[in-house]
Design a protein around this motif. Structure first.
Motif, PDB file in Angstrom:
ATOM      1  N   VAL A 272      -0.216   1.590 -11.827  1.00  0.00           N
ATOM      2  CA  VAL A 272       1.114   1.481 -11.218  1.00  0.00           C
ATOM      3  C   VAL A 272       1.075   0.474 -10.064  1.00  0.00           C
ATOM      4  N   GLU A 273       0.019   0.553  -9.266  1.00  0.00           N
ATOM      5  CA  GLU A 273      -0.113  -0.370  -8.129  1.00  0.00           C
ATOM      6  C   GLU A 273      -0.201  -1.817  -8.605  1.00  0.00           C
TER       7      GLU A 273
ATOM      8  N   VAL B 108       8.220   2.159  -6.817  1.00  0.00           N
ATOM      9  CA  VAL B 108       7.562   3.377  -7.280  1.00  0.00           C
ATOM     10  C   VAL B 108       8.309   4.607  -6.767  1.00  0.00           C
ATOM     11  N   ALA B 109       8.302   5.664  -7.578  1.00  0.00           N
ATOM     12  CA  ALA B 109       8.843   6.955  -7.146  1.00  0.00           C
ATOM     13  C   ALA B 109       7.756   8.002  -7.345  1.00  0.00           C
ATOM     14  N   VAL B 110       7.550   8.828  -6.359  1.00  0.00           N
ATOM     15  CA  VAL B 110       6.577   9.919  -6.477  1.00  0.00           C
ATOM     16  C   VAL B 110       7.355  11.207  -6.716  1.00  0.00           C
TER      17      VAL B 110
ATOM     18  N   ASP C  49      -3.532   3.383   0.639  1.00  0.00           N
ATOM     19  CA  ASP C  49      -3.789   3.270  -0.786  1.00  0.00           C
ATOM     20  C   ASP C  49      -2.757   4.159  -1.483  1.00  0.00           C
ATOM     21  N   LEU C  50      -2.222   3.760  -2.638  1.00  0.00           N
ATOM     22  CA  LEU C  50      -1.191   4.583  -3.289  1.00  0.00           C
ATOM     23  C   LEU C  50      -1.732   5.971  -3.616  1.00  0.00           C
TER      24      LEU C  50
ATOM     25  N   ASP D 194       5.383  -1.248  -1.366  1.00  0.00           N
ATOM     26  CA  ASP D 194       4.758  -1.307  -0.050  1.00  0.00           C
ATOM     27  C   ASP D 194       5.357  -0.295   0.911  1.00  0.00           C
ATOM     28  N   GLU D 195       6.676  -0.061   0.756  1.00  0.00           N
ATOM     29  CA  GLU D 195       7.332   0.936   1.609  1.00  0.00           C
ATOM     30  C   GLU D 195       6.773   2.321   1.337  1.00  0.00           C
TER      31      GLU D 195
END
Lengths: 509, 258
Positions: B205-206, B212-214, B234-235, B227-228
């Motif tokens: 994903v990175e 990205v959504a967690v 680290d992701l 980046d936000e």
């Protein structure tokens, strides 16, 4: 299902007790005859019922163990015990033991022989059923499944045909008086009736015959167990449903777009509907689950025509019930059609709002084979009876019944889908947890069929019993109501498909 | 937003999506905006609700409440308009495996109402691009897991949708094919398409995604530009920080070889 089966079985026990009491004071030869006859009927049931009514066989499917890497030898004891711990096996154990009790007046030794014979007979029943189902699944999974199932159908007919021929020739009374006793006596010399005949031999002092019969039956049981084990070992290393490396030369999806089969040109379906028709047709031709149901629809009409009609000495006109029954079995049998796609139907769902196209495509694939089959059956029956004046009535009734029942099935398969065996699973297996839903769906589709059929069969019945001229009315109602109700039902089912699209994948998986 | 039609800035806009399975609240009032032209990663632990959320955003599962808009079109109100904009690759579902690989792609194209000559052309392109040309004549039932994934991906792309929603697209796919798929998806995004993919693999994903959504416990815990969301970390660390680490670490002494 389990509880229902157990309760139902318990209600039958008084009947078995009554039979035992009646038999107890009969002469030994009549008793032997009766018990052999019971064994024959019960054996036929054990072998045929799991094959014809799919979903009944919920015993452990050895294919499920394939991924565990166990050896056949290791799981056979467990499978064997499990096979005897089912409601039908326990029920027949109790009933046959009760019937064996009718030998008690002949002394303890005869009774003991009867009990041993009963135990061996029970083993034969359970093992025969397992072997029959496994062989059938294995045949249907083979690359030449279509040919094999046709051959199996032909072999089945060949077995019934002589019986039917004799029945038609002599009539039921003569057959019961002369042929059936000979048949039963012969069966007593084979493993089929040996369990029951052994006690008879003992009762009139032929102990030598007793031992031969028991030994023969025991040998037969061992052979059946070996055959079953061989099948289990095969199933453990051959998952059912592989393509067997089949390679398809052309893309029949695109090829099917180019040519429209004769007769479809005017009524040409839309592109998505044609794609669905081609896809469904491929499943009808190659998927064991569809092939099993295709062979299954023949059961009732053939039984009616070949056994019930001659056995009851029915008038030749009754033969016309067979093609109508065939049309109804085909139509009713599709009541869970959509669920056979299993979760693969996600592709249909995400591709747009295609409910109508999907349902039209599916029905077109069925009609493509069902209509010729039903018409051939109708014309064949007309030729057999020679009553060509009834042609309009029979053709009208067949078209009407086929259209109406397929229409009802289109509706129930969208409104009341239940889990069916997924691709790759045993076509004779039931999905755990689906029995309640399947019962509701089957009851509703049966009730709807029962209520709707008089619409298209009333004039047909009048043509048979009153005057063939009514046949023209039957033809008109069949031609109008059959395709008409199918078209309406398919369109309505298509709209419902779209409305329920977000629930379909979940309800069939 | 819903009325802006084709020029809507969001490829997918989810508002208040909720799904309950019995006692389990799988997705709870989720809001999520996926900008058009983004390469969007959805990450979350097993059972977080990723698949349920994506199924509701693609028409495979009716939500209990909430809406999903695809380029401004309400998916559940106007499926016939919204679905053609979407290409979908679900995870863990069957395929029509009595068709060959080539036939399955053609089937997907024809279902979308495409002309058969266009379907043929794109089918052949896709088979070559995804290294499936040798499998074109083999029944899908005989495919490996990775090949099945690739053929389903081809089905998702054949009608050239504006948004690709892919559930675990790289699972079981070999590294060579994964490289090919990455290039195809990258080019798709470069030319204005949107890719939404779910994955367990943070590194992937990175490397691929710009947004990205967690997702965890049926909620969106963080969403936005990569980046936000990473916030300088680290992701993977950020992810573990958001969803929580395993509650207790236990030393499996019996597993040690010496």
């Amino acid at each position: 299902m389990l509880v229902g089966g157990a309760v139902w079985s318990l209600t039958l026990l008084p009947l078995a007790w009554w039979a035992e009491q009646t038999l107890r004071y009969q002469p030994w030869d009549i008793k032997e005859f009766a018990l052999i006859a019971v064994t024959i009927v019960v054996t036929l049931g054990w072998v045929l019922v799991p094959l014809l009514i799919t979903g009944l066989d919920d015993t452990l499917d050895p294919g499920r163990f394939a991924t565990l890497g166990v050896r056949g030898k290791t799981i056979m004891p467990g499978l064997t015990v499990a096979a005897f711990l089912t409601v039908p096996a326990l029920f027949f154990a109790v009933v046959l033991t009760m019937l064996a009790g009718s030998w008690r007046p002949y002394g303890l030794d005869v009774w003991a022989v009867a009990l041993v014979g009963t135990a061996l007979t029970l083993m034969m029943l359970v093992l025969s059923a397992r072997v029959a189902v496994m062989w059938a699944s294995r045949l249907l999974a083979s690359r030449r499944a279509r040919t094999v199932s046709l051959l199996a159908g032909a072999a089945g007919l060949a077995l019934i045909a002589p019986a039917a021929w004799v029945l038609f020739q002599d009539g039921l009374q003569l057959v019961v008086e002369y042929d059936v006793p000979v048949l039963i006596e012969q069966a007593g010399r084979t493993p089929l009736g040996a369990g029951a005949a052994a006690a008879g031999s003992a009762a009139h002092g032929h102990w030598w015959g007793t031992w031969v019969r028991l030994a023969g039956l025991a040998l037969w049981v061992v052979l059946l167990h070996r055959a079953w084990r061989a099948n289990v070992e095969y199933a453990l290393v051959h998952p059912v449903y592989r393509g067997g490396g089949t390679r398809q030369r052309a893309d029949s999806m695109l090829a099917g777009m180019a040519r429209a089969p004769w007769g479809w040109r005017r009524w040409r379906l839309s592109t998505p509907a044609r794609a669905v028709r081609i896809r469904s047709a491929r499943y009808w031709a190659t998927d064991p689950r569809y092939l099993a149901s295709m062979v299954g629809v023949l059961a009732f009409p053939v039984l009616f025509f070949a056994l019930i009609m001659p056995a009851f000495g029915l008038d030749a006109r009754w033969a016309f019930v067979a093609p109508v029954l065939l049309a109804a079995s085909i139509g009713w049998g599709r009541h869970n059609d959509v669920a056979l796609d299993s979760t693969a139907l996600w592709l249909d769902v995400v591709s747009g709002q295609l409910g109508r196209e999907i349902m039209w495509g599916r029905m077109a694939a069925i009609v493509t084979w069902a209509l010729p089959v039903v018409l051939v059956a109708a014309v064949g029956t007309l030729a057999w009876t020679g009553l060509w004046s009834l042609a309009p009535a029979v053709v009208g009734a067949c078209l009407g019944v086929l259209g109406l029942t397929l229409g009802i099935s289109a509706l129930t398969s969208v409104l009341l889908p239940y889990r069916a065996p997924a691709p790759g699973e045993n076509p004779f297996g039931a999905e755990v947890g689906s029995v309640g839903a399947s019962l509701v769906a089957q009851l509703i589709s049966s009730a709807a069929t029962g209520l709707a059929l008089p619409l298209v069969t009333f004039a047909f019945a009048l043509a048979l019993v009153v005057d063939p001229a009514w046949g023209w009315l039957a033809l008109v109602t069949g031609l109008v109501l059959g395709p008409g109700s199918l078209a309406w039902a398919v369109s309505y089912a298509g709209r419902q498909y779209d409305r329920r699209a977000g629930m379909l994948v979940a309800s069939v998986s | 937003m819903a009325s802006t039609g084709e020029s809507a800035p969001h490829a997918i806009a989810i508002r208040g999506l909720t799904k309950r399975f019995g006692a389990l609240l799988a997705v709870d009032e989720v809001d999520l905006d996926i900008p058009a032209g983004s390469f969007y990663g959805v990450v979350g632990p097993n059972g977080a609700g990723k698949t349920t959320m994506l199924s509701m955003a693609t028409g495979l599962l009716t939500p209990d409440s909430g809406t999903a808009h695809v380029h401004g079109v309400n998916l559940w109100a106007q499926p016939a308009v919204a679905k053609p904009k979407l290409g979908v690759l679900p995870d863990g579902l069957h395929s029509f495996d009595r068709l060959t690989g080539a036939e399955l792609i053609s089937y997907a194209g024809l279902l979308r109402g495409m002309d058969k000559d266009v379907v043929r052309e794109r089918r052949d392109d896709l088979l070559v691009a995804l290294d499936l040309d040798s499998a074109a004549k083999t029944l899908v039932t005989d495919f490996s897991a990775g090949m099945t994934k690739k053929i389903a991906l081809a089905c998702a792309m054949v009608h050239a949708p504006r948004v690709l929603v892919l559930d675990e697209p790289f699972e079981a796919v070999d590294p060579v094919s994964a490289g090919a798929i990455r290039r195809i998806l990258g080019a798709f995004v470069d030319t204005g398409g949107t890719v939404v993919l779910s994955s367990h693999v943070m590194a992937l994903v990175e490397r691929l995604c710009d947004h990205v959504a967690v997702v965890g416990h049926g909620h969106v815990l963080a969403a936005g530009p990569l980046d936000e969301v990473r916030a300088g970390q680290d992701l993977e660390d950020r992810f573990v920080g958001l969803v929580g680490d395993v509650r207790e670490t236990r030393d499996l002494a019996w597993l040690r070889q010496s």
